[in-house]
Design a protein around this motif. Structure first.
Motif, short mmCIF file in Angstrom:
data_model
loop_
_atom_site.label_atom_id
_atom_site.label_comp_id
_atom_site.label_asym_id
_atom_site.label_seq_id
_atom_site.Cartn_x
_atom_site.Cartn_y
_atom_site.Cartn_z
N PHE A 1 -8.73 -3.53 -3.94
CA PHE A 1 -7.34 -3.80 -3.58
C PHE A 1 -7.12 -3.56 -2.09
O PHE A 1 -6.53 -4.38 -1.39
CB PHE A 1 -6.41 -2.90 -4.41
CG PHE A 1 -4.96 -3.07 -4.07
CD1 PHE A 1 -4.20 -4.04 -4.72
CD2 PHE A 1 -4.36 -2.28 -3.10
CE1 PHE A 1 -2.86 -4.22 -4.40
CE2 PHE A 1 -3.01 -2.45 -2.78
CZ PHE A 1 -2.26 -3.42 -3.43
N LEU A 2 -7.64 -2.45 -1.61
CA LEU A 2 -7.46 -2.12 -0.19
C LEU A 2 -8.18 -3.13 0.70
O LEU A 2 -7.67 -3.54 1.74
CB LEU A 2 -7.95 -0.70 0.09
CG LEU A 2 -7.07 0.40 -0.54
CD1 LEU A 2 -7.76 1.75 -0.45
CD2 LEU A 2 -5.70 0.44 0.12
N TRP B 1 -4.07 -2.48 5.53
CA TRP B 1 -4.74 -1.18 5.36
C TRP B 1 -5.03 -0.53 6.72
O TRP B 1 -5.05 0.69 6.87
CB TRP B 1 -6.04 -1.39 4.56
CG TRP B 1 -6.70 -0.16 4.08
CD1 TRP B 1 -6.14 1.08 3.89
CD2 TRP B 1 -8.09 -0.02 3.69
NE1 TRP B 1 -7.08 1.97 3.42
CE2 TRP B 1 -8.28 1.31 3.29
CE3 TRP B 1 -9.17 -0.92 3.64
CZ2 TRP B 1 -9.52 1.79 2.85
CZ3 TRP B 1 -10.39 -0.44 3.19
CH2 TRP B 1 -10.56 0.90 2.81
N ILE C 1 0.84 -1.20 0.00
CA ILE C 1 0.00 0.00 0.00
C ILE C 1 0.88 1.24 0.00
O ILE C 1 1.56 1.53 0.98
CB ILE C 1 -0.96 0.02 1.21
CG1 ILE C 1 -1.84 -1.25 1.20
CG2 ILE C 1 -1.84 1.27 1.18
CD1 ILE C 1 -2.75 -1.39 2.40
N ASP D 1 -3.34 6.26 -5.19
CA ASP D 1 -4.72 5.80 -5.09
C ASP D 1 -4.82 4.33 -5.44
O ASP D 1 -4.31 3.92 -6.48
CB ASP D 1 -5.61 6.61 -6.05
CG ASP D 1 -6.57 7.49 -5.27
OD1 ASP D 1 -6.63 7.34 -4.05
OD2 ASP D 1 -7.23 8.33 -5.91
N HIS D 2 -5.48 3.53 -4.60
CA HIS D 2 -5.47 2.09 -4.82
C HIS D 2 -6.79 1.46 -5.23
O HIS D 2 -6.85 0.33 -5.58
CB HIS D 2 -4.99 1.36 -3.58
CG HIS D 2 -3.51 1.33 -3.45
ND1 HIS D 2 -2.70 0.68 -4.33
CD2 HIS D 2 -2.70 1.87 -2.52
CE1 HIS D 2 -1.44 0.81 -3.96
NE2 HIS D 2 -1.41 1.55 -2.86
#
Ligand code: 4AD
Ligand code: MG
Length: 438
Positions: free
Chosen positions: A120-121, A128, A111, A115-116
Motif C-alpha cells: 500500500f505504501l 509516502w 496514509i 500500520d499500512h
C-alpha cells in the motif's frame, strides 16, 4: 503598522526565537480541545508544533485550524518560543493562519498513522515521501551524494559523465535492458559507465562518472533494484592496491559526513550510530581464498570457484565492525575486463567491499586488462561482439597503461547508513522486478 513577519523554514526556527515569523507548509497532525489546538506543521525541512489558543485568536482562524484535515496546506504566522519539551526544542504561538487548500473530508489523505503494509505504501510512494521516516532517508541520501562528489572533486578527479544508451554490455549479457533505437538498431541501457570511464581516464588521468545504471535482474532480493545510481572513479597508472585505497578513503569520508551533518535524521531512523562510528581506516583486507575457508568453517556450502550469495556476504562481514575488502576472485566468476593476478593467473585483480551488519557488497572494482591480445581473447571467451568493442580496444593500442577503478552503489550505501531492511526505501521512486509505478 503591524510588525512584519519573515518567511522562515522550520529547520531554522531556533535562530528566530522570540521573533514573529511565517511558515508555509502542510498539516502533519492535529491534537485539539475546545479551547486550544496543537497543529503539527511540516514544511519539508522539519516538523514544528504550533499552539493555537482560542481566546487570543480571531474566531474564524481558530475554527479553521481546529477543523483542519491531515495534509491540508497552510501558512501560519506567529512567534517562535523555546520549549525544551517539544521535539526540536521550539514551538510557535499562532497569531494568524491562512489555509491554502483544505483536504476534503470526503477524500481524506490515504496514509494515516495506522500500520499500512508495504505494498500500500509503495503504491502511494508519491505521498509516502512526506512521512518522517522517508524524509529522513532521502535527506541522508542527499548527504551521501554530496559527500561523494566532494570527495572526488577535492581529490583531483574530473567529472566526465558517460552515456546511458550504449551498444555494448559491460557486466554480462544476461542483465541487459534492450531499447529500440532508430533504424531498428538495438541498444542497451547502461549497466556501468566503466568502459567509457577507462577512455576518459586515459584523457584526464583521474575521472569519475555518476549516474543511473540499469540491470535487468530478475532477482527479488532486498539488495537489488533494476535502476540504481552508481558513482564510478577510474584512474590511469593505478593498481589494485590504489583502487582499494581510494575505496577505503571514500567510504570513511562519506560516513564521516553523514555522522557530522545528518544526526537528526539518523536519530529519527533510530539508527545505532555507534556502529557507523567504527568505520575508520584501515579496513581488513582478505583474499577470496581466505573468505571461502572462513565461510566453510561457518557452515556455508560454498565451493572454491563459486560466487558469494547474500547470506555468504553477511556471514563474512559479521566478524568485523567495519567494511571488509575481499580480493582476487576466480576470473571465471568475474566480468571479462579484469587483469589476471601475475602469480596466479586464474585469479582476477578485483576487489569487493562488503559493508558490516549484513549490508553486503557496496563496492565492486579492480584493475583492468591493459594488454591488447589478452583483452581480445577475453572478448572471444565471453562471446562479446568485437565490433562493439573496437573503440575500447583502441585504449590498448594507443598508450596503454595499468589502470583501475570501482563502482559504488548509492542505494546500498544509503541502506547501510540508515540501517534499512530493504533497499526500496533508499530512492524516491524505486524500480524493481514487480514495481514500475508510481
Ligand atoms: O559490482 P558491479 O556490478 O560493478 C560494476 O558495474 C563495475 N563495472 C564498476 C566499476 O568497476 N566501475 O556494481 C558495482 C556496485 C555494487 O557493488 C553495488 O553497490 C551496486 O553497484 N549494484 C547494485 N545496487 C542496486 N541494485 C543492483 N541491482 C545493483 N547491482 C550492483
Ligand atoms: Mg559486483
Amino acid at each position: 503598522m503591524p510588525e512584519s513577519a519573515a518567511r522562515i523554514t522550520i529547520e531554522k526556527a531556533g535562530s528566530h526565537a522570540g521573533e514573529l515569523v511565517e511558515i508555509a507548509g502542510w498539516l502533519y497532525n492535529l491534537r485539539k480541545s475546545g479551547k486550544i489546538a496543537f497543529p503539527l506543521l511540516r514544511d519539508g525541512t522539519g516538523i514544528l508544533q504550533c499552539v493555537a489558543v482560542k481566546s487570543s485568536l480571531d474566531e474564524a482562524v481558530f475554527e479553521s485550524l481546529r477543523n483542519l484535515t491531515q495534509e491540508s496546506s497552510l501558512i501560519v504566522r506567529g512567534r517562535i518560543r523555546a520549549e525544551p519539551r517539544a521535539p526540536g526544542g521550539y514551538e510557535l504561538d499562532v497569531e494568524g493562519a491562512e489555509v491554502v487548500q483544505r483536504v476534503p473530508e470526503a477524500t481524506p489523505y490515504p496514509i494515516t498513522p495506522k500500520d499500512h503494509g508495504t505494498d500500500f505504501l509503495m503504491d502511494h510512494r508519491h505521498l509516502w515521501l512526506r512521512s518522517k521516516r522517508q524524509h529522513a532517508i532521502i535527506r541522508v541520501r542527499h548527504e551521501v551524494i554530496r559527500a561523494i562528489r566532494e570527495y572526488f572533486d577535492t581529490n583531483g578527479f574530473t567529472l566526465v559523465d558517460t552515456p546511458i544508451f550504449t551498444p555494448a554490455a559491460c557486466e554480462g549479457t544476461t542483465t541487459l535492458f534492450e531499447v529500440d533505437y532508430f533504424n531498428d538498431e538495438k541498444v542497451y541501457l547502461t549497466q556501468s559507465g566503466q568502459l567509457y570511464n577507462e577512455a576518459n581516464a586515459m584523457a584526464f588521468g583521474k575521472v569519475y562518472c555518476f549516474g543511473p545504471t540499469f540491470r535487468a535482474e530478475k532477482s527479488k532480493t532486498r539488495r537489488h533494484l533494476t535502476e540504481f545510481w552508481m558513482v564510478e572513479p577510474e584512474m590511469a597508472y593505478a593498481t589494485l592496491d590504489d583502487v582499494k585505497q581510494v575505496a577505503e578513503e571514500l567510504i570513511v569520508f562519506v560516513v564521516g559526513r553523514v555522522l557530522e551533518n545528518r544526526r537528526v535524521e539518523l536519530e529519527a531512523l533510530e539508527r545505532d550510530v555507534s556502529k557507523l562510528e567504527c568505520v575508520k581506516a584501515p579496513f581488513p583486507r582478505i583474499s577470496y581464498d581466505e573468505a571461502v575457508e572462513t565461510l566453510r568453517k561457518k557452515g556455508s556450502a560454498i565451493e572454491w570457484g563459486g560466487d558469494f550469495g547474500g547470506t555468504d556476504e553477511t556471514l563474512l562481514s559479521e566478524d568485523y565492525d567495519r567494511p571488509v575488502m575481499v580480493d582476487r576472485y576466480p576470473s571465471q566468476i568475474k566480468a571479462f575486463y579484469f587483469q589476471p593476478d601475475p602469480v596466479r593467473p586464474e585469479l582476477a585483480l578485483g576487489v569487493d567491499v562488503l559493508a558490516p551488519e549484513g549490508y553486503g557488497e557496496v563496492i565492486g572494482g579492480g584493475q583492468r586488462i591493459h594488454d591488447l591480445e589478452l583483452l581480445e581473447k577475453r572478448l572471444d571467451e565471453h562471446n562479446l561482439p568485437r565490433e562493439a568493442f573496437e573503440w575500447y580496444l583502441d585504449l590498448r593500442r594507443y598508450g596503454s597503461v595499468p589502470h583501475g577503478g570501482f563502482g559504488m552503489g548509492v542505494e546500498r550505501f544509503v541502506a547501510w547508513m540508515c540501517g534499512l531492511e530493504h533497499i526500496r526505501e533508499t530512492i524516491a521512486y524505486p524500480r524493481m522486478l514487480y514495481r514500475i509505478r508510481p
